[in-house]
Design a protein around this motif. Structure first.
Motif, PDB file in Angstrom:
ATOM      1  N   SER A 132      64.748  47.254 -84.051  1.00  0.00           N
ATOM      2  CA  SER A 132      63.663  46.584 -85.197  1.00  0.00           C
ATOM      3  C   SER A 132      61.938  46.910 -84.817  1.00  0.00           C
ATOM      4  N   GLY A 133      61.904  47.992 -84.847  1.00  0.00           N
ATOM      5  CA  GLY A 133      60.322  48.223 -83.603  1.00  0.00           C
ATOM      6  C   GLY A 133      59.465  48.823 -84.679  1.00  0.00           C
ATOM      7  N   ILE A 134      59.812  48.285 -85.666  1.00  0.00           N
ATOM      8  CA  ILE A 134      58.709  47.848 -86.548  1.00  0.00           C
ATOM      9  C   ILE A 134      58.363  46.657 -86.490  1.00  0.00           C
ATOM     10  N   GLY A 135      59.026  44.921 -85.668  1.00  0.00           N
ATOM     11  CA  GLY A 135      59.318  44.191 -85.769  1.00  0.00           C
ATOM     12  C   GLY A 135      60.418  43.333 -86.938  1.00  0.00           C
ATOM     13  N   HIS A 136      60.903  42.168 -86.666  1.00  0.00           N
ATOM     14  CA  HIS A 136      62.371  41.781 -87.242  1.00  0.00           C
ATOM     15  C   HIS A 136      61.691  42.143 -89.017  1.00  0.00           C
ATOM     16  N   CYS A 137      62.089  42.379 -89.984  1.00  0.00           N
ATOM     17  CA  CYS A 137      62.121  41.698 -91.054  1.00  0.00           C
ATOM     18  C   CYS A 137      59.762  42.518 -91.599  1.00  0.00           C
ATOM     19  N   HIS A 138      59.988  43.442 -91.354  1.00  0.00           N
ATOM     20  CA  HIS A 138      58.603  43.900 -91.235  1.00  0.00           C
ATOM     21  C   HIS A 138      58.566  43.997 -93.284  1.00  0.00           C
ATOM     22  N   PRO A 139      57.040  42.142 -93.842  1.00  0.00           N
ATOM     23  CA  PRO A 139      57.234  42.553 -95.202  1.00  0.00           C
ATOM     24  C   PRO A 139      57.141  44.001 -96.017  1.00  0.00           C
ATOM     25  N   LYS A 140      56.712  45.144 -94.882  1.00  0.00           N
ATOM     26  CA  LYS A 140      56.692  46.470 -96.214  1.00  0.00           C
ATOM     27  C   LYS A 140      58.582  46.962 -96.044  1.00  0.00           C
ATOM     28  N   VAL A 141      59.142  46.415 -95.444  1.00  0.00           N
ATOM     29  CA  VAL A 141      60.696  46.702 -95.850  1.00  0.00           C
ATOM     30  C   VAL A 141      60.744  46.041 -96.507  1.00  0.00           C
ATOM     31  N   VAL A 142      60.725  44.809 -95.893  1.00  0.00           N
ATOM     32  CA  VAL A 142      61.561  43.920 -97.080  1.00  0.00           C
ATOM     33  C   VAL A 142      61.452  43.797 -98.488  1.00  0.00           C
ATOM     34  N   GLU A 143      60.246  44.288 -98.664  1.00  0.00           N
ATOM     35  CA  GLU A 143      59.197  44.579-100.101  1.00  0.00           C
ATOM     36  C   GLU A 143      60.244  45.941-100.392  1.00  0.00           C
ATOM     37  N   ALA A 144      60.106  46.751-100.058  1.00  0.00           N
ATOM     38  CA  ALA A 144      60.767  48.055-100.815  1.00  0.00           C
ATOM     39  C   ALA A 144      62.179  48.060-100.211  1.00  0.00           C
ATOM     40  N   ILE A 145      62.847  47.361-100.381  1.00  0.00           N
ATOM     41  CA  ILE A 145      63.975  46.502-100.265  1.00  0.00           C
ATOM     42  C   ILE A 145      64.441  45.862-101.149  1.00  0.00           C
ATOM     43  N   ARG A 146      63.528  45.254-101.706  1.00  0.00           N
ATOM     44  CA  ARG A 146      63.780  44.242-103.057  1.00  0.00           C
ATOM     45  C   ARG A 146      64.011  45.476-104.402  1.00  0.00           C
ATOM     46  N   GLU A 147      62.524  46.190-103.937  1.00  0.00           N
ATOM     47  CA  GLU A 147      62.469  46.758-105.598  1.00  0.00           C
ATOM     48  C   GLU A 147      63.428  47.718-105.324  1.00  0.00           C
ATOM     49  N   GLN A 148      63.769  48.429-104.453  1.00  0.00           N
ATOM     50  CA  GLN A 148      65.091  49.038-104.441  1.00  0.00           C
ATOM     51  C   GLN A 148      65.900  48.632-104.755  1.00  0.00           C
ATOM     52  N   ALA A 149      66.473  47.734-104.716  1.00  0.00           N
ATOM     53  CA  ALA A 149      67.837  46.890-104.660  1.00  0.00           C
ATOM     54  C   ALA A 149      67.892  47.040-106.780  1.00  0.00           C
ATOM     55  N   GLY A 150      66.393  46.264-107.069  1.00  0.00           N
ATOM     56  CA  GLY A 150      66.481  46.188-108.310  1.00  0.00           C
ATOM     57  C   GLY A 150      66.796  47.352-109.404  1.00  0.00           C
ATOM     58  N   ARG A 151      66.832  48.589-108.680  1.00  0.00           N
ATOM     59  CA  ARG A 151      66.909  49.723-109.829  1.00  0.00           C
ATOM     60  C   ARG A 151      68.247  50.484-108.719  1.00  0.00           C
ATOM     61  N   LEU A 152      67.912  50.653-108.156  1.00  0.00           N
ATOM     62  CA  LEU A 152      69.167  51.630-107.470  1.00  0.00           C
ATOM     63  C   LEU A 152      70.261  50.921-106.397  1.00  0.00           C
ATOM     64  N   LEU A 153      71.286  51.182-106.358  1.00  0.00           N
ATOM     65  CA  LEU A 153      71.400  50.718-104.471  1.00  0.00           C
ATOM     66  C   LEU A 153      72.287  51.698-103.541  1.00  0.00           C
ATOM     67  N   HIS A 154      72.719  52.269-104.611  1.00  0.00           N
ATOM     68  CA  HIS A 154      73.836  53.319-104.125  1.00  0.00           C
ATOM     69  C   HIS A 154      74.191  54.746-105.397  1.00  0.00           C
ATOM     70  N   ILE A 155      73.965  55.642-105.330  1.00  0.00           N
ATOM     71  CA  ILE A 155      74.977  56.604-105.868  1.00  0.00           C
ATOM     72  C   ILE A 155      75.305  57.760-104.850  1.00  0.00           C
ATOM     73  N   ASP A 156      76.495  58.240-105.506  1.00  0.00           N
ATOM     74  CA  ASP A 156      77.096  59.238-104.563  1.00  0.00           C
ATOM     75  C   ASP A 156      76.317  60.716-104.167  1.00  0.00           C
ATOM     76  N   ASN A 157      76.994  61.595-103.434  1.00  0.00           N
ATOM     77  CA  ASN A 157      76.217  62.807-102.824  1.00  0.00           C
ATOM     78  C   ASN A 157      75.848  63.647-103.431  1.00  0.00           C
ATOM     79  N   THR A 158      76.649  63.162-105.182  1.00  0.00           N
ATOM     80  CA  THR A 158      77.060  64.536-106.014  1.00  0.00           C
ATOM     81  C   THR A 158      75.756  64.461-106.614  1.00  0.00           C
ATOM     82  N   PHE A 159      74.846  63.879-107.163  1.00  0.00           N
ATOM     83  CA  PHE A 159      73.537  64.073-107.267  1.00  0.00           C
ATOM     84  C   PHE A 159      72.520  63.892-106.543  1.00  0.00           C
TER      85      PHE A 159
END
Ligand code: PLP
Length: 394
Positions: A51-78
């Motif tokens: 946690s080099g920029i601290g625990h639960c940095h708000p920008k990281v938390v927000e980016a994870i929330r946003e991405q989680a709502g769109r696409l969690l994972h797609i395999d490297n075939t794509f």
């Protein structure tokens, strides 16, 4: 759940391969984390340098929330957008290299070793690494880790690894031959006790690799992503490695590792030679993009330099008071306090008093504050350490 209930679950269901402190951490924010009993801990070693920029940095938390709502994972075939964007951001901040993504430091190093072999085959196969190093726990990376204590019980290890004393140019020259595929070192040994590579040593590695057609790999798993005040620690020196590896603070807490190689070296990693199912997944890459943006938007590289100097000054003052401190070393926010005796009890006592630091290689207190720390928080940390060292006066 109570602390004891959680510990009971671990005792019954989790393999006991870690010596855990008897605390259950339930949340973290910035420079602090909190245990299940409501205690606040000033965390100067957050997430073991993750946690080099601290625990639960708000920008990281927000980016994870946003991405989680769109696409969690797609395999490297794509193809996927976050992976491409992250590779570009990293490449622009290092030497214009190309990235392979994985999930941890060991995997990044494993990829680097495999690429170095591929690129230099068939004449070359040896890897030179340094005593006191730490490169991971997979079979190849534990073999690269030149510390016998990590090898016990796992022999025979994969062959081809040659160990030399750290920062010893003569020993390095003596170990070199045209069979050497790569040299792998940490610019600052982390687990080994915050041992900073000398300029002459890194320059000698670069020269010998060039003369012998070998690959220079710098393991920046602990030093990378701004910790030393530059994006990567090699940038304090006037040279460019062929490969760097990174992990830990890259994802701000999300699991991600990466290997970056110069484009001509990277070209050897063709389809079928290496892969990772989760490597470069959208969620982790979105988190890492947010980490890089947060570091730049909040001037954290500069903060790491200023704060590092401040912390070093404060710790030097402690040395005047406590003879148990032999000296203080490091770069930026990667600081080691060399003690004259083992220091695990000191780190434990600090935790009892609300400060988390770490003791590594028996006699080195490791102080790695997040890059968002303030002077007040550092003062508070140094005061607690001062008090603990005072208790220890014999
Ligand atoms: N390399 C270095 C320099 C490290 O400090 C570590 C972990 O402490 C590793 C590699 C291994 O990383 P991981 O535990 O993510 O596999």
């Amino acid at each position: 759940m109570t602390t004891q209930e959680t510990i009971d679950l671990f005792d019954k269901y989790v393999i006991g391969n870690y010596a855990r402190l008897p605390r259950v951490i339930v949340k973290g924010h910035g420079c602090y984390c909190y245990d299940a009993d409501g205690n606040e801990i000033l965390d100067m070693f957050p997430g073991w340098a993750v946690s080099g920029i601290g625990h639960c940095h708000p920008k990281v938390v927000e980016a994870i929330r946003e991405q989680a709502g769109r696409l969690l994972h797609i395999d490297n075939t794509f193809y996927s957008e976050p992976q491409g964007i992250l590779a570009k951001l990293l490449s622009e901040r290092a030497f214009g290299g190309k990235c392979f993504f994985c999930n941890s430091g060991a995997e990044a190093n494993e990829a680097a070793l495999k690429l170095a072999r591929l690129h230099t085959a068939p004449q070359k196969y040896k890897f030179i690494t340094a005593e006191g190093s730490f490169h991971g726990r997979t079979f190849a990376t534990v073999a690269a880790t030149a510390q016998p204590k990590y090898h016990e019980g796992f022999l025979p290890l994969p062959p081809g690894f040659v160990y030399v004393p750290f920062n010893d140019v003569d020993a390095l020259e003596a170990a070199f031959s045209d069979e050497v595929a790569a040299v792998m070192v940490e610019p600052i040994q982390g687990e080994g006790g915050i041992n900073v590579a000398t300029r002459q040593y890194l320059e000698a590695i670069r020269r010998l690799c060039d003369e012998n057609g070998a690959i220079m790999i710098l393991d920046e798993v602990q030093t990378g992503i701004g910790r030393t005040g530059k994006w990567f620690a090699y940038q304090h020196f006037d040279l460019t490695p062929d490969i760097i590896t990174m992990a830990k603070s890259l994802g701000g807490g999300a699991a991600i590792g990466a290997m970056m190689a110069k484009p001509d070296v990277a070209a050897s990693l063709v389809p079928g030679k290496h892969a990772s199912t989760f490597g470069g997944n959208a969620l982790a890459c979105a988190a890492a993009i947010a980490v890089i943006e947060a570091i730049e938007q909040e001037n954290m590289l500069e903060n790491a330099v200023q704060l590092g100097e401040y912390a070093r000054r404060k710790l030097e003052q402690l040395k005047e008071k406590h003879s148990i401190i032999d000296h203080v070393r490091g770069i930026g926010l990667m600081i080691g306090i060399q003690l004259t005796r083992p220091g695990t009890d000191i780190a434990d006592r600090c935790l009892e008093k609300g400060l988390r630091i770490n003791c590594t290689n028996k006699t080195v207190l490791r102080f790695m504050p997040p890059m968002i720390a303030t002077r007040d928080q550092l003062d508070q940390a140094v005061d607690i350490l001062d008090g603990v060292l005072g208790e220890n006066v014999k």
